[in-house]
Design an enzyme around this catalytic site. Sequence first.
Site, PDB file in Angstrom:
ATOM      1  N   CYS A  89       0.806  -1.219   0.000  1.00  0.00           N
ATOM      2  CA  CYS A  89       0.000   0.000   0.000  1.00  0.00           C
ATOM      3  C   CYS A  89       0.841   1.273   0.000  1.00  0.00           C
ATOM      4  O   CYS A  89       0.358   2.334  -0.381  1.00  0.00           O
ATOM      5  CB  CYS A  89      -0.930   0.011   1.215  1.00  0.00           C
ATOM      6  N   HIS A 338      -8.851   3.807  -1.798  1.00  0.00           N
ATOM      7  CA  HIS A 338      -7.462   3.393  -1.612  1.00  0.00           C
ATOM      8  C   HIS A 338      -7.002   2.659  -2.871  1.00  0.00           C
ATOM      9  O   HIS A 338      -7.000   1.429  -2.924  1.00  0.00           O
ATOM     10  CB  HIS A 338      -7.383   2.489  -0.383  1.00  0.00           C
ATOM     11  N   CYS A 368       0.028   2.195   6.706  1.00  0.00           N
ATOM     12  CA  CYS A 368       0.346   0.790   6.943  1.00  0.00           C
ATOM     13  C   CYS A 368       0.527   0.094   5.600  1.00  0.00           C
ATOM     14  O   CYS A 368      -0.068   0.470   4.589  1.00  0.00           O
ATOM     15  CB  CYS A 368      -0.764   0.131   7.751  1.00  0.00           C
TER      16      CYS A 368
END
Length: 382
Positions: A89, A338, A368
């Site tokens: 991510c 996201h 994260c």
Amino acid sequence: MPEAYIVDALRTPTGRRKGGLSQIHAADLGAHVLRALVERNGIPDDQYDDVIFGCVDTIGPLAGDIARTCWLAAGLSDAVPGTTIDRQCGSSQQAVHFAAQAVMSGTQDVVVAGGVQTMTQIPISSAMTAAEPLGFTDPFSGSEGWVRRYGAQPPTQFRSAQMIAEKWGLSRAALEAYALESHERALRAIAEGRFAREIVPLAGVEHDETPRQTTLAKMAELDFLFGCDRVTAAVSSQTCDGASAMLIVSEAALKRYNLTPRARIHHLSVRAEDPIWMLTAPIPATEYALKRAGMKLEDIDRVEINEAFASVAMAWLKETGYPHAQTNVNGGAIALGHPLGATGTRLMTSLLHELERSGGRYGLQTMCEGGGQANVTIIERL
């Protein structure tokens, strides 16, 4: 040490799953922001040193070094290379780090950092499941060393989000209240035009498609995710489609091309911890970054922490004591989506524009990442 400066930062709107951007090829999605970035800043396209893009699940249209493909699809110089990186991510936040490090080392002067993800076409974890016909059900299956160290059950983001909610005493109601505020902040930001300067409209989509007019009552109707008893889709980041990019240059490039810097990279670092917990690393990574930078959280005017799940951001807020009023002030990934490889520079683009809007000086970004990792970047508005 030489400084790395942010000259510009742009992004597409976040397109909801099966929404207005869902049929656009990833190369064309990334090309859209790259072309706008080059056109806006007047640097000849053959004078760029590199294009560093984040991307996850690099199969199908995302394969074959999508950074290079996006640049070429934009009609830009054949002479400019590209490289694609995967820190899960945090991939495009890491792209910023690599670009800044190249500039700070004196080896490059003009670098683009960004990312792209088309999650409608290539769903999350597609690369992980692609090996199932070969007998690998996840990236860890078959590894004796992994099983010996962490056990046979593979780490999952849903399990981690649930574990965090339990450890920090976050109820379903508290998670949903946080998620609702994320939507409300994003909708307010759109209504007030706060994203107008950072978004390059595409295919008739002018605003982020993902924020929802919802209620706590609607959220309470949703089922729990994958064995959780607090985590639902309502308190999770949305899958979506999008691209983002930033122009990072040296002081020599500022003078050579008569550019005005908007911010400088004040600090960059990355840390990690237990991969089974997976999503808690922003907490120790923030502490580490502030210590290395010689700063306190009181010095930071705005924070962007990726809302992979509400529990991630809420645990960080609880642990650090930083004001929620100064965190994700225009909504987070629960509302704005996201798009994995593009999220890092999407967050930093919004952070830069928010510092300019509010008059703040320092902004901190963390997120994260798979494997229990977390990048931290501190930028200073100029």
